[in-house]
Motif scaffolding. Structure first.
Motif, PDB file in Angstrom:
ATOM      1  N   SER A   1     -42.860  34.078  36.729  1.00 44.63           N
ATOM      2  CA  SER A   1     -43.513  32.890  36.187  1.00 44.63           C
ATOM      3  C   SER A   1     -44.570  33.222  35.141  1.00 44.63           C
ATOM      4  N   TYR A   2     -44.728  32.302  34.213  1.00 44.77           N
ATOM      5  CA  TYR A   2     -45.782  32.392  33.201  1.00 44.77           C
ATOM      6  C   TYR A   2     -46.067  30.975  32.725  1.00 44.77           C
ATOM      7  N   SER A   3     -47.092  30.791  31.962  1.00 47.90           N
ATOM      8  CA  SER A   3     -47.443  29.436  31.536  1.00 47.90           C
ATOM      9  C   SER A   3     -47.660  29.360  30.034  1.00 47.90           C
ATOM     10  N   LEU A   4     -47.435  28.165  29.505  1.00 43.96           N
ATOM     11  CA  LEU A   4     -47.743  27.871  28.104  1.00 43.96           C
ATOM     12  C   LEU A   4     -49.018  27.044  28.086  1.00 43.96           C
ATOM     13  N   ASN A   5     -49.683  26.995  26.937  1.00 39.17           N
ATOM     14  CA  ASN A   5     -50.940  26.240  26.917  1.00 39.17           C
ATOM     15  C   ASN A   5     -50.696  24.726  26.898  1.00 39.17           C
ATOM     16  N   LYS A   6     -51.727  23.988  27.226  1.00 41.47           N
ATOM     17  CA  LYS A   6     -51.614  22.541  27.401  1.00 41.47           C
ATOM     18  C   LYS A   6     -51.146  21.832  26.123  1.00 41.47           C
ATOM     19  N   LYS A   7     -51.621  22.295  24.980  1.00 41.02           N
ATOM     20  CA  LYS A   7     -51.247  21.671  23.708  1.00 41.02           C
ATOM     21  C   LYS A   7     -49.749  21.817  23.445  1.00 41.02           C
ATOM     22  N   GLU A   8     -49.213  22.988  23.746  1.00 37.80           N
ATOM     23  CA  GLU A   8     -47.773  23.231  23.562  1.00 37.80           C
ATOM     24  C   GLU A   8     -46.959  22.369  24.519  1.00 37.80           C
ATOM     25  N   LYS A   9     -47.415  22.249  25.759  1.00 36.95           N
ATOM     26  CA  LYS A   9     -46.705  21.448  26.754  1.00 36.95           C
ATOM     27  C   LYS A   9     -46.636  19.982  26.335  1.00 36.95           C
ATOM     28  N   ARG A  10     -47.753  19.455  25.852  1.00 36.30           N
ATOM     29  CA  ARG A  10     -47.805  18.048  25.447  1.00 36.30           C
ATOM     30  C   ARG A  10     -46.886  17.786  24.262  1.00 36.30           C
ATOM     31  N   LEU A  11     -46.903  18.682  23.288  1.00 32.70           N
ATOM     32  CA  LEU A  11     -46.058  18.500  22.110  1.00 32.70           C
ATOM     33  C   LEU A  11     -44.577  18.615  22.481  1.00 32.70           C
ATOM     34  N   ALA A  12     -44.261  19.517  23.394  1.00 36.50           N
ATOM     35  CA  ALA A  12     -42.874  19.672  23.836  1.00 36.50           C
ATOM     36  C   ALA A  12     -42.396  18.415  24.568  1.00 36.50           C
ATOM     37  N   MET A  13     -43.255  17.826  25.406  1.00 38.16           N
ATOM     38  CA  MET A  13     -42.902  16.599  26.116  1.00 38.16           C
ATOM     39  C   MET A  13     -42.687  15.448  25.135  1.00 38.16           C
ATOM     40  N   LYS A  14     -43.577  15.304  24.164  1.00 39.96           N
ATOM     41  CA  LYS A  14     -43.427  14.247  23.160  1.00 39.96           C
ATOM     42  C   LYS A  14     -42.150  14.449  22.355  1.00 39.96           C
ATOM     43  N   SER A  15     -41.821  15.701  22.072  1.00 42.48           N
ATOM     44  CA  SER A  15     -40.592  16.010  21.337  1.00 42.48           C
ATOM     45  C   SER A  15     -39.368  15.600  22.150  1.00 42.48           C
ATOM     46  N   ALA A  16     -39.420  15.859  23.459  1.00 41.58           N
ATOM     47  CA  ALA A  16     -38.303  15.496  24.339  1.00 41.58           C
ATOM     48  C   ALA A  16     -38.145  13.976  24.412  1.00 41.58           C
ATOM     49  N   PHE A  17     -39.268  13.252  24.549  1.00 35.12           N
ATOM     50  CA  PHE A  17     -39.211  11.784  24.567  1.00 35.12           C
ATOM     51  C   PHE A  17     -38.601  11.264  23.263  1.00 35.12           C
ATOM     52  N   SER A  18     -39.059  11.805  22.153  1.00 33.52           N
ATOM     53  CA  SER A  18     -38.594  11.361  20.838  1.00 33.52           C
ATOM     54  C   SER A  18     -37.114  11.661  20.633  1.00 33.52           C
ATOM     55  N   THR A  19     -36.658  12.790  21.176  1.00 37.91           N
ATOM     56  CA  THR A  19     -35.237  13.146  21.077  1.00 37.91           C
ATOM     57  C   THR A  19     -34.366  12.098  21.737  1.00 37.91           C
ATOM     58  N   LYS A  20     -34.813  11.595  22.893  1.00 36.64           N
ATOM     59  CA  LYS A  20     -34.047  10.563  23.604  1.00 36.64           C
ATOM     60  C   LYS A  20     -33.979   9.270  22.791  1.00 36.64           C
ATOM     61  N   VAL A  21     -35.065   8.935  22.109  1.00 41.56           N
ATOM     62  CA  VAL A  21     -35.081   7.722  21.275  1.00 41.56           C
ATOM     63  C   VAL A  21     -34.140   7.901  20.085  1.00 41.56           C
ATOM     64  N   ILE A  22     -34.237   9.054  19.417  1.00 40.82           N
ATOM     65  CA  ILE A  22     -33.397   9.343  18.244  1.00 40.82           C
ATOM     66  C   ILE A  22     -31.913   9.284  18.609  1.00 40.82           C
TER      67      ILE A  22
END
Length: 207
Positions: free
Chosen positions: A98-119
Motif C-alpha cells: 500500500s501507498y497513498s497519493l496526496n489529497k489534491k491528486e485524489k480530488r482531481l482524479a475523482m472529479k475526472s471520473a465523475f466528468s468521464t461518466k457525464v461525457i
C-alpha cells in the motif's frame, strides 16, 4: 452549470437538475485516474505470499560430501537453491504494497471520473432510490426501466440497508455511498446511478 434529466425508479423523467461543472464538467485527467486505479489495486493486495529460503527449509544441516577429492562440485548443503527441494533464492516474502497519493491528486482524479461518466452519457440521476422491503425484483425493475442492465454502480447519500441487500444478488451491480466512492469503482462500472440527494452530497464534498 450543465443540465441533466432526473428520472424516477420507473424511468420517467420528473425534473431537470444542474450539475456543478467544477465537479462534473472538467477535462478528465487520464494520467491521474490511472494512478488512482493502480493505487487502489495496490492497496487491495494482501502481500502475504511467502517462500522458504535455504535457512528455512528443513534438513541440509551437513555437507553432502567432503570439499575436495570426490569429483563433484563442492556443496555446502542439499537445501541450497540449485538442489531439488532446496530453498528459494530471492523469492517473495510478506510485504505491504500500500501507498497513498496526496489529497489534491485524489480530488482531481475523482472529479475526472465523475466528468468521464457525464461525457460518456453514463451518469443517471434518480430522484429517490429506495425500497420498502428487501426485494431484489424492485432493483432489477429499476435498472431495466432506466436502461442500466449491464454493470452498474448505485450510489446513495447514506447507507440504506434495504437497497444494499436488494441489489446484492444482482450480477454486475454494486452499491456505494458518497463517502465510500473511489475512482476504480466509478470507472469499472458502465452506468453510474446516483440519487438526487447523493449528487448534492458529492457537490458538497468535492466543491
Amino acid at each position: 452549470m450543465s443540465k441533466i434529466a432526473v428520472v424516477d425508479m420507473t424511468g420517467n423523467k420528473v425534473a431537470d437538475t444542474e450539475l456543478n461543472d467544477a465537479i462534473f464538467g472538467i477535462e478528465p485527467n487520464k494520467a491521474l485516474m490511472h494512478a488512482m486505479v493502480v493505487n487502489f489495486l495496490a492497496n487491495q493486495r494482501q502481500g502475504t505470499q511467502s517462500t522458504l529460503t535455504r535457512t528455512e527449509v528443513q534438513g541440509g544441516g551437513r555437507k553432502p560430501w567432503r570439499q575436495k577429492g570426490t569429483g563433484h562440485a563442492r556443496q555446502g548443503s542439499i537445501r541450497a537453491p540449485q538442489w531439488v527441494h532446496g530453498g528459494i533464492a530471492l523469492g517473495p516474502k510478506p510485504r505491504d504494497y500500500s501507498y497513498s497519493l496526496n489529497k489534491k491528486e485524489k480530488r482531481l482524479a475523482m472529479k475526472s471520473a465523475f466528468s468521464t461518466k457525464v461525457i460518456d452519457n453514463n451518469l443517471i440521476v434518480v430522484n429517490e432510490i429506495e425500497t420498502k422491503e428487501y426485494k431484489t425484483k424492485v432493483m432489477v425493475d429499476m435498472l431495466k426501466a432506466i436502461g442500466a442492465q449491464g454493470k452498474a454502480l448505485i450510489v446513495t447519500a447514506d447507507v440504506d440497508a434495504k437497497v444494499v441487500k436488494s441489489a446484492a444478488n444482482i450480477p454486475g451491480v454494486k452499491t456505494a455511498t458518497v463517502n465510500t466512492l473511489n475512482v476504480y469503482d466509478i470507472l469499472n462500472y458502465d452506468k453510474f446511478i446516483v440519487s438526487s440527494e447523493a449528487v448534492k452530497k458529492i457537490e458538497e464534498v468535492y466543491a
